[in-house]
Scaffold this motif. Sequence first.
Motif, PDB file in Angstrom:
ATOM      1  N   GLY A 174      -9.281  -7.501   9.636  1.00 29.44           N
ATOM      2  CA  GLY A 174      -9.294  -6.199   8.971  1.00 29.44           C
ATOM      3  C   GLY A 174     -10.651  -5.516   9.107  1.00 29.44           C
ATOM      4  O   GLY A 174     -10.745  -4.299   9.334  1.00 29.44           O
ATOM      5  N   ARG A 175     -11.700  -6.305   9.026  1.00 28.72           N
ATOM      6  CA  ARG A 175     -13.048  -5.761   9.183  1.00 28.72           C
ATOM      7  C   ARG A 175     -13.238  -5.201  10.583  1.00 28.72           C
ATOM      8  O   ARG A 175     -13.871  -4.160  10.785  1.00 28.72           O
ATOM      9  N   LEU A 176     -12.682  -5.909  11.584  1.00 30.85           N
ATOM     10  CA  LEU A 176     -12.948  -5.540  12.966  1.00 30.85           C
ATOM     11  C   LEU A 176     -11.983  -4.482  13.501  1.00 30.85           C
ATOM     12  O   LEU A 176     -12.268  -3.847  14.515  1.00 30.85           O
ATOM     13  N   LEU A 177     -10.831  -4.310  12.825  1.00 32.79           N
ATOM     14  CA  LEU A 177      -9.787  -3.431  13.366  1.00 32.79           C
ATOM     15  C   LEU A 177     -10.287  -2.084  13.877  1.00 32.79           C
ATOM     16  O   LEU A 177      -9.971  -1.706  15.012  1.00 32.79           O
ATOM     17  N   ALA A 259       4.201  -9.621  -0.964  1.00 36.74           N
ATOM     18  CA  ALA A 259       2.945 -10.271  -0.598  1.00 36.74           C
ATOM     19  C   ALA A 259       2.096  -9.362   0.269  1.00 36.74           C
ATOM     20  O   ALA A 259       0.873  -9.260   0.084  1.00 36.74           O
ATOM     21  N   ALA A 260       2.733  -8.656   1.209  1.00 39.57           N
ATOM     22  CA  ALA A 260       1.979  -7.784   2.120  1.00 39.57           C
ATOM     23  C   ALA A 260       1.302  -6.653   1.348  1.00 39.57           C
ATOM     24  O   ALA A 260       0.146  -6.312   1.616  1.00 39.57           O
ATOM     25  N   ILE A 261       2.019  -6.090   0.382  1.00 34.27           N
ATOM     26  CA  ILE A 261       1.411  -5.006  -0.412  1.00 34.27           C
ATOM     27  C   ILE A 261       0.190  -5.538  -1.150  1.00 34.27           C
ATOM     28  O   ILE A 261      -0.868  -4.900  -1.182  1.00 34.27           O
ATOM     29  N   ILE A 262       0.324  -6.747  -1.693  1.00 33.64           N
ATOM     30  CA  ILE A 262      -0.804  -7.331  -2.431  1.00 33.64           C
ATOM     31  C   ILE A 262      -1.975  -7.609  -1.495  1.00 33.64           C
ATOM     32  O   ILE A 262      -3.134  -7.299  -1.813  1.00 33.64           O
ATOM     33  N   SER A 268      -8.157  -3.720   1.055  1.00 32.35           N
ATOM     34  CA  SER A 268      -8.743  -2.412   0.747  1.00 32.35           C
ATOM     35  C   SER A 268      -9.774  -2.547  -0.367  1.00 32.35           C
ATOM     36  O   SER A 268     -10.793  -1.866  -0.366  1.00 32.35           O
ATOM     37  N   PHE A 269      -9.496  -3.426  -1.311  1.00 29.03           N
ATOM     38  CA  PHE A 269     -10.430  -3.637  -2.412  1.00 29.03           C
ATOM     39  C   PHE A 269     -11.768  -4.132  -1.876  1.00 29.03           C
ATOM     40  O   PHE A 269     -12.832  -3.697  -2.295  1.00 29.03           O
ATOM     41  N   LEU A 270     -11.688  -5.066  -0.896  1.00 32.11           N
ATOM     42  CA  LEU A 270     -12.924  -5.598  -0.316  1.00 32.11           C
ATOM     43  C   LEU A 270     -13.533  -4.628   0.684  1.00 32.11           C
ATOM     44  O   LEU A 270     -14.647  -4.838   1.156  1.00 32.11           O
ATOM     45  N   GLY A 271     -12.792  -3.566   1.028  1.00 30.46           N
ATOM     46  CA  GLY A 271     -13.308  -2.585   1.980  1.00 30.46           C
ATOM     47  C   GLY A 271     -12.911  -2.873   3.407  1.00 30.46           C
ATOM     48  O   GLY A 271     -13.423  -2.244   4.335  1.00 30.46           O
ATOM     49  N   TRP A 281      -4.072   2.231  -3.162  1.00 29.04           N
ATOM     50  CA  TRP A 281      -4.165   1.708  -4.528  1.00 29.04           C
ATOM     51  C   TRP A 281      -5.270   0.652  -4.646  1.00 29.04           C
ATOM     52  O   TRP A 281      -5.993   0.602  -5.638  1.00 29.04           O
ATOM     53  N   GLY A 282      -5.385  -0.181  -3.605  1.00 32.34           N
ATOM     54  CA  GLY A 282      -6.424  -1.205  -3.639  1.00 32.34           C
ATOM     55  C   GLY A 282      -7.817  -0.596  -3.623  1.00 32.34           C
ATOM     56  O   GLY A 282      -8.703  -0.989  -4.393  1.00 32.34           O
TER      57      GLY A 282
END
Lengths: 334, 401, 358, 318
Positions: A174-177, A259-262, A268-271, A281-282
């Motif tokens: 996710g960071r690298l995407l 699970a995917a939504i969570i 997103s919460f972690l950025g 929402w995150g």
Amino acid sequence: MTDLLNRPGDGASDDAEGLAVEPITQWDLFIARLRRHRLAMISSIFLFVVIIISFVVGPLLKCDKGATECEFPQLWDHTQGLKDDDDRLLVNIAPRGSIPFGTDELGRDVLTRVVRGGQASLTVGIVTGLLVASLGTVVGALAGYYPGVVDQALMRFTDLILGLPLLPVAIVVGRLLPELTFLPDWMQSGPWGIAFLLGFLLWGSLARIVRAEFLSLREKEFVEAARAAGASDRRIIFRHILPNAMSPIIVQTTLIIGAAIIIEAALSFLGFGVRPPTPTWGGMAASGAGVAVRGFWWELVFSASALVMTVLAVNFIGDGLRDALDPTQTIERK
Amino acid sequence: MLAYIIRRLVYGVVTLVALSLVVFLLIQASGGGPLDRLKLNPRAQNLIAQLTEQWGLDKPVMQQYFTWLKNFVTPADVPAADGLIVLFGKIGLRGLTPIVLVLSAGAYTVWAFLVKIGQAWWRPVRAFSLVFVWLIALWLAKSRLVFSLTWGESFRGDGPVWDNIFGAAGATFRLGLAALVMALIIGIPLGIYQAIRQYSFFDQVGTTLSFVAFSTPIFIIAVGFQLLLALYLEKWTGVKLFFVTGMSDSSYGDLGFMAQMGDIVRHLTLPAMSIALISIAGYARFQRASMLEVMHSDYLRTAKAKGLPRRRVILKHALRNALIPIVTLVSLDVAGIIGGAIITESIFGWPGVGRLYIQAINAVDYPTIMAVVMSIGIGIVMMNIVADILYGVLDPRVRYD
Amino acid sequence: MTDVIQPATIPGVGDLPSDVLIRVDGLVKEFPIKRGVFFKKQIGAVQAVSGISFEIKSGETLGLVGESGSGKSTAARCILRLLEPTAGNVYFQKTQDHGADLPPIVEIAHADKQTMRILREEMQIVFQDPFASLNPRMTVASIVSEPLIVHGVGSAEERLEKVKDLLRVVGLSPEHTNRYPHEFSGGQRQRIGIARALALNPALIVLDEPVSALDVSIQAQVLNLLADLQDELGLTYLFIAHDLSVVRHISDRVAVMYLGKLVEVADRDDMYERPMHPYSHALLSAVPIPDPELELKRKRILLEGDIPSPANPPAACRFHTRCPKFVEGHCDTEEPMLRELEPGHWAACHYPEVQQLF
Amino acid sequence: MRAVDGVSFDMMAGERRGVVGESGSGKSVTAMSIMRLIEPPAGEIVTGTIEFQGQNLLALPEDDMQDVRGGRIAMIFQDPMTSLNPVYTVGDQLIETIMLHQHVSKHDARRIAADALGDVQIPEPMARLDDYPHQFSGGMRQRVMIAMGLSCNPDLLIADEPTTALDVTTQAQIMDLMLKLAEDRGTAVMLITHDLGVVAGFCDTIQVMYAGGIVEYGNATDLFGNPQHPYTWGLLGSMTRLDESHTERLHSVRGAPPSLINPPLGCRFNPRCDFVQDICHDSYPALRESGRESQIAACHLATELDLNTIDVTGVVGS
């Protein structure tokens, strides 16, 4: 043959034996069972409303044309209300009549952002669910129906996927995407990339379930009967095995959607998930948590509630489907 | 049995190699690199060139991967004898107690496996002692007693990755273990009680609540605890019950033993609870289902028909069977707990591996990223093997081949 | 492996007597046992069926009996090629033309896929479990018409008519075509299974424990139906069962299996009144009879122990470990062949003896 | 749903009673009720008394009932493969029962357990105490269940389809063993089965159940020789027999057992009965003597019908 048709009552005629149940179709039964699951019914309606609001109402909200996102989306005529007389932003306004969810750190209307944030979460959930359902079903079905080399190879690969530490890998990818230039634009940023990432990480468990279903169904006598009738593999898979394996697939897929939504919200919460300024929402919970320390609780509470209620609805539906799709279940449970 | 373990280990190694390759290639494929931030500084040209040379960043991708792999498996330049001196020199008597415990448990485990004892009560004890073997391995690794690696140098200039990770691992271990213990001692009895009182009010409320917990992301739980049980609680009542950052107070060293324990608990409770809550819900649901299945079994009817009191039927005959599948669940949940720890640690400022990981990711410090991913991967592989063995030990019907 | 004297002289393909519908010749089925750390190697095999030979005449019912683990169901599935036989031949005299270029006698065990597909019209099977043998997600019409669809028989309307006929034939109401299996009782489901088997007008129907899951009163209904169908359609049955009294009622000839081998084959009344193999005798004497006076007078032969595992069967005569007439040095060293001791009465025993049952 | 409705019967000490019926006839429910093993979510006993050696079991406090279960009344079940707890050794499970009811030391209990295994002809009983159930074959497990049931010398043994899951040669072994043990010890046995053949060789008296009630009761010889109820008669007619070579069709009872949720009015057998008359639709027939001593049937026509003279094929043809 005519003799047979006119055979006198053998004591076995069908009328004497009688049918215990009124003629009802599988679909009727399914609906009847689902109805009894009140939470699942309420959840279905709720989720339907959330989808409509996120995908239909959200985009209708007035935005600055051409901007990639709405800095100051206006659900109602809030342009004036969001700035004070000196044209300064009204940040962190507590909920009040005209601004029911308050404003955030940048003075944006939280209600509007919550409505639009649903898009990202639901897209991730649905796309991941579809990906997992198709990948998991195909891999599991092939492995379960063709024993030997195919099964071994596919299951080793599945074990490999299942052996990956989910969140650490999701975080680093996710960071690298956004920096993976070989990917098309629509995958680099936004929910689609995250959905594909999660889809590829999450299909393993479903593949295992489908394989187990196929292995047991393949040995069932009705499948043997079809083979004895000369049915082809394709017919056996699609007419006999797959329909009977559908309920675990559907139930597991709803679990995966939740699970995917969570996970998307956590990223997103972690950025590392869907990047700002697109509302999620995150992400809103993350910035909301920052200001909540100072007493501005509303962004956190409203975004978190939207998130939890949506996931809860998905999970309740999954539970309802589990009960409703189980053919062994009789109509007794409250 | 041995062949089975060897097979699982080999599959584990294959998984880990694939994992390392995928993560490594992804990091390389992304445009960014560890020197991005330096590049913003126009006066750092020399440093950039030096670091590029030192870290081999100009080499072909596969060569860099093999360099990393070599660093990952090459032992550190610390002789074993040094390790021993470090061990007995630094640890002292108080530190030695757990070591003696762990060693004796290990010896006992080996003995228990060598001597075949058929008594039923012996099996769970033997199974539990397996955990000690794992602890010994961890401890040996940490103390550099037998082997010691470096896992390469961190790109953030803070020394060998191995030391950083094992420095942080203790914190994560404390957090994860606390969460696991909480989940087990709350979740399992909850599930049992729900199953015994199926369809009661308690059961229905329990089921609904576990659904809610299951549907709530861990960061919302963590932030919620932080705000409600610490910040707002203090604001509204003036009672400071829990701390929300770090593992211990700055004054920790000056405190007495009881006060130290209290300090640890006050720091540990909220992050551990955050991680545990979802697991509690999961365990309770699983235990309830597993218990219900057992309660409808024929052998339970036999136990009742023998005239056993209800208590004994449930506690002896049902529970033992219903607990067996939990072993698998717990081993699978370890990955979830580690994931939860990553998020919780960054929220509570807990100096563990999770926080280290997020820092490393932000700096694209790939030796550390890789090492964290790999050590978590190794942990998962090990836990799965342990779970399989445990399953075989607990259930006399299971045989491996 | 197949060194068993055949019930009839082995003919070359092409000279199966015209009254014989199917001949099974030295049929063997092994299930491999695989083991290995990384690559599964075959380290042994469970021989479920170890070289059995028999034939069934057109229009007759052969009862194949044995206890669990005797290999009777495996043998039947091999004959239908639902399982691939390991060795042996199955010759089938076809009764229909099929419009394809097939010889009059087809060897089934090695037939190719296309031949097998055509031959499936001639051989059908009815299963034991009336709950598992019908697809719960299909209507009665689609279940019964499936063989027709697969073989491309008729148009949709014609098939529906045929399904209705078939339901009438098995004593169900033709209005029930749109119902699902769960709406029917066990006996009715078994009738649906029979209708499906009849759809393609087969010559041979393998009945794999067709009544053992049913209550006694329903059992009788289904047995009567099967007898009527045989009379009127000229069907040939291979009737597999563990219940020897049911087999006596329905069969013309009976074959007894023990641990993958045939131990005795005889005409029905010969088998039940004058069994020659000690196992058949013990098996028959173990079956209870609903007659208290007879039960009091009867002498039971109780076998020692349990059936040995098929994975590791006893050497030579497989029954020697439990046999009351075991002779050391003979029964455990030399395998007895299946011999014709009296006309039409075959037994595989070194010391065969006509036994009185009552 | 009433699984059992108005069932009354007596059993003598040492009697071997066969309870025969098809699935859903209520025979197992009757047995479970005697043991009070039916608990509220699954079902409950609405009314009635069960008197055992002068005590009403239904009024007994749970503690006392526990002494009855396994101590004075023992029960064995249909499926020996699932009836033993897989995670405890056979010895554990036997010793547990013995210590519970006989209040002996663990050491003595072990000896008694080994004796019990020996009594059911399990070789090397002392060594096999330490084996787990999965190390036994189906027949052996049922022997263990019998040993467990008889280890405390109960006055009544309820055997619920004890041989249904077993092969016929094993069934013969088990039934022979049970007969020997019951005769030696004078234990009363209630044998529940759907197989009329099994009860014929084992039981003194037989009760036939249908749709939750007893339709006929009598001693074995009379009941098999002269069935008084059309259902018993039909059941016997629909049985294939090992000792008879049938050439004609079986006399089957037409139709299927009724749903107990909505049972037929009057006699519950009336939709399937060949001799049904108006009265059968109106009132539920009580059990009454049918001309023979010790044989009673719940049929309005029992005294009028002489089923032995009815030509089976004639009825079917009509």
